[in-house]
Write an enzyme that holds these catalytic residues in place. Structure first.
Site, PDB file in Angstrom:
ATOM      1  N   GLY A  13       0.845  -1.182   0.000  1.00 27.21           N
ATOM      2  CA  GLY A  13       0.000   0.000   0.000  1.00 27.21           C
ATOM      3  C   GLY A  13       0.874   1.223   0.000  1.00 27.21           C
ATOM      4  O   GLY A  13       2.088   1.135  -0.124  1.00 27.21           O
ATOM      5  N   SER A  14       0.253   2.371   0.135  1.00 30.22           N
ATOM      6  CA  SER A  14       1.004   3.623   0.076  1.00 30.22           C
ATOM      7  C   SER A  14       1.183   4.201   1.471  1.00 30.22           C
ATOM      8  O   SER A  14       0.411   3.923   2.384  1.00 30.22           O
ATOM      9  CB  SER A  14       0.277   4.620  -0.830  1.00 30.22           C
ATOM     10  OG  SER A  14      -1.101   4.642  -0.529  1.00 30.22           O
TER      11      SER A  14
END
Length: 740
Positions: A13-14
């Site tokens: 994910g970020s």
């Protein structure tokens, strides 16, 4: 489902964090982030500097999409995003059936409704073209199955409902205002128009303004919609409105987002585990004042906080063989950093992969390894081994393991790796296998193959659940994922043109020029001047060989044939007609021949709209169009009746000899015969512009009855924009046109 969905899957994910001015050396805020992506060639982000008299912006753009939507800096305000993990797309199980008129879907009211249907031809390089039937119900496009069920005969179909398809709004209204933004209030207002993906946005400006909010559209609907495909034929699964995007503040001058539960919690079901966010917060807490130049220390941190659940089980093991016992002690002494030169990191990755494979083979889970009936493109996300790999940390701590002896699986994995340890360091056992639209994917690996199946370029970091650096992973590997992507950190105090600010660290290891495809023009060879015949025979009409849907002899005028329009072959003729001032009411003035061809190529894919070229004695004389009123904007302006059909007619310009009296009426009678008798329709509706007095008078003379004057709403189609139009409706019934 809870085993695999509740903050368990360690998917990449970020990361994003916002540090307020009270925690920086300059007194101005810092915005930083890692847009985690698959390793792609070419990469999805491109670092650009966009400068013109109206705005001056640096950031990461997505090629092909206007603006700088996700990461930008205008000199006085900067913003960055992470994925909010919101749930805003629904799958519906559909009951479909074929009828003589097309395809119907059973709705929640218990009745069958007409579904939109058309066929698209996909041209495949080096192979035969493929025809694809596209069906769209009132919920959305069908993405799996159809009236006949799935490929294995399962009587099922799935449709997808998602906000941009429902609202016909991509959210692009936010893009230009973002480029013009000067303060966080401007960013905030711009993002009110954002649609998808639903993101958590962090922004700061030079005046001390801070922003931490969710942006995007999330529908209000039943909880069941968020958990599983729901039956389209049952009531209670409709969308009833939109959630108000949540907002959040800072804690101790810091806001951290890494796809974990946070401001978007009410909008989602499955979030990333909290260890990445916790690690970033812990690092930020370790220093009182930060600068943009300090951010790489966070971007490149390699500590693997997610190793805890597996190592806890390793700690509790006893009775191991000598080699496995030594391996256990080595892992427990490991500093849990996934550095490229770490042999311990390679060993941990090997043990984790072995645990994943053993759990996947357990009788409690092994039945889920059978490939589902859904299309092949969806199967990597439904495959058992990667789902276990994503969810391993949660599976190892779940209260109900469904009869699985997890300690025994870890014990066996240790013995397996001790007998055949990985060769070299983590960097040695992980090598880049880039994916992207320009290359074929590598052959699928067996679940029994080593877990170190893909890798990144130096410095390779976190396999397993991600560390802080961006982590990219293929959807169907067996449990180890490399890093890659781009990282950016900047302080909004300096102008974007400065080489030192923003401090931007970008990594695109897979986009080397040596591996990029090249395009070159094709040579057509020399041309010879053809020999000419001084007395050539008349060239045959190019329309003679084309099949007509209707042919009729008009007394005193010749033979009229109605041909399905060929968008490519007929575009030149149609373009000449619609470009004349007399055809302004047609609404296509100013289009190029290519655009005209695109419009009718799009129409050719529809079951509800059809275009025809009318030919008299081998010469084109008119453009004729029919449409289903219920599928057209006209349906918003009058009550459509069964058997209605809409038509549009554009006559070719008169030739040198002019128009013979009675010709228009004779042609119209032939076309009315095709529509009312040939297509077995009960009533024709026309909608000429209210100012097109000549056309209105012609229709009334032919027996049409004037209806109301209405305003047709604007329509934004894929190939053409139809502005709002004031129209005069008129109707012709079959019994009037052709009395018994």
């Amino acid at each position: 489902m809870a085993l695999f969905a509740t903050d368990g899957p360690g998917t990449a994910g970020s990361n994003g964090w916002l540090v307020s001015g009270e925690r920086t050396v300059t007194g101005h805020a810092i915005v930083a982030g890692d847009p985690h992506r698959f390793i792609e060639e070419p990469g999805v982000y491109q670092q650009i500097h966009l400068s013109c008299p109206e705005f001056d912006v640096v950031g990461l753009a997505v090629p092909g999409v206007p603006g700088i939507a996700h990461f930008g800096h205008t000199g006085t305000v900067a913003w960055a995003i992470t994925n909010a993990m919101a749930d805003y797309q629904d799958l519906y199980r559909e009951r479909l059936r074929r009828t003589g008129a097309g395809v119907e879907a059973l709705g929640p009211d218990g009745t069958w409704h007409r579904a939109a249907r058309h066929t698209e031809t996909i041209h495949v390089a080096g192979e035969d073209s493929v025809e694809v039937e596209v069906i769209e119900t009132d919920r959305g496009p069908v993405i799996a199955g159809g009236p006949e069920g799935l490929d294995d005969g399962t009587p099922a179909a799935l449709s997808l409902r998602y906000p941009p398809r429902v609202t016909a709004d991509l959210g692009f209204g936010a893009l230009l205002p973002l480029l013009r933004a000067r303060r966080v209030a401007d960013v905030d207002r711009a993002l009110d128009a954002w649609a998808e993906p639903v993101n958590v946005v962090q922004a700061a400006d030079t005046e001390g303004g801070l922003l931490h909010r969710v942006a995007g559209r999330v529908p209000v609907r039943a909880t069941a919609n968020r958990l599983r495909p729901v039956p389209a034929w049952e009531p209670g699964h409709e969308w009833t409105g939109w959630h108000t995007p949540p907002r959040a503040g800072l804690t101790d001058g810091v806001a951290v987002m890494a796809n974990q539960r946070g401001p978007a919690t009410p909008l989602g079901v499955e979030f990333a585990p909290p260890h990445r966010a916790d690690r970033i917060a812990a690092l930020l807490a370790g220093k009182e004042r930060w600068s943009a130049a300090d951010m790489p220390a966070l971007h490149t941190d390699t500590h693997l906080a997610s190793a805890g659940p597996l190592l806890d089980l390793v700690t509790a093991l006893d009775g191991l063989g000598p080699g496995a016992a030594a391996l256990r002690d080595r892992l427990l002494a490991w500093d849990r950093h996934m550095d490229a030169d770490s042999a311990d990191a390679a060993t941990y990755a090997a043990v984790r992969g072995a645990v994943v494979r053993r759990l996947a083979a357990h009788p409690a889970l092994a039945p889920a390894a059978v490939p589902p009936a859904y299309p092949e493109v969806l199967q990597p996300w439904l495959a058992l081994v990667p789902r276990i790999a994503y969810a391993l940390e949660h599976l190892l701590r779940a209260e109900d393991p469904y009869g699985i002896d997890r300690a025994e699986a870890v014990r066996a994995a240790l013995e397996e790796v001790a007998a055949e340890p990985p060769a070299g360091t983590w960097g040695d056992t992980h090598r880049l296998a880039p994916g992207g639209p320009c290359r074929r994917p590598p052959a699928a690996r067996s679940p029994a193959s080593p877990a170190t199946t893909t890798a990144c370029c130096a410095p390779p970091r976190c396999p397993d659940s991600p560390t802080v650096p961006p982590a990219a992973r293929p959807p169907a590997t067996s449990g180890t994922w490399p890093t890659g992507g781009a990282a950016a950190g900047w302080c909004p105090t300096a102008p974007p043109a400065s080489p030192a600010h923003p401090t931007t660290v970008t990594s695109s290891p897979c986009g080397s020029a040596a591996n990029s495809p090249r395009w070159s023009p094709t040579s057509t060879g020399s041309r010879r001047k053809p020999m000419t015949d001084p007395h050539p025979a008349p060239a045959p009409s190019p329309y003679t060989a084309r099949t007509a849907v209707h042919e009729q002899e008009l007394d005193g005028f010749g033979t009229v044939r109605v041909l399905p329009l060929d968008p490519a072959a007929d575009a030149g003729v149609i373009h000449r007609w619609v470009s004349e001032e007399r055809a302004a009411f047609w609404g296509m003035t100013g289009l190029t021949p290519g655009q005209v061809a695109d419009v009718y190529a799009h129409m050719d894919t529809l079951d509800t709209h059809h275009a025809y070229l009318v030919v008299k004695d081998g010469e084109p004389v008119a453009l004729f169009q029919t449409y289903e009123p219920e599928a057209d904007r006209v349906s918003e302006c009058y009550p459509v009746q069964p058997g209605d059909i809409g038509v549009h007619l554009l006559l070719a310009p008169a030739g040198p000899e002019g128009v013979r009296p009675g010709w228009t009426a004779a042609l119209a009678s032939a076309l009315m015969a095709y529509v009312l008798v040939g297509l077995d329709r009960q009533r024709i509706v026309v909608d000429p512009d209210v100012d097109n007095e000549k056309a209105i008078a012609r229709f009334l003379k032919q027996g049409f009855t004037a209806g109301p004057a209405v305003v047709l709403p604007e329509v934004d189609l894929p190939e053409v924009y139809l502005p709002e139009k004031k129209a005069q409706l008129a109707f012709l019934r079959r019994e009037v046109a052709f009395p018994a």
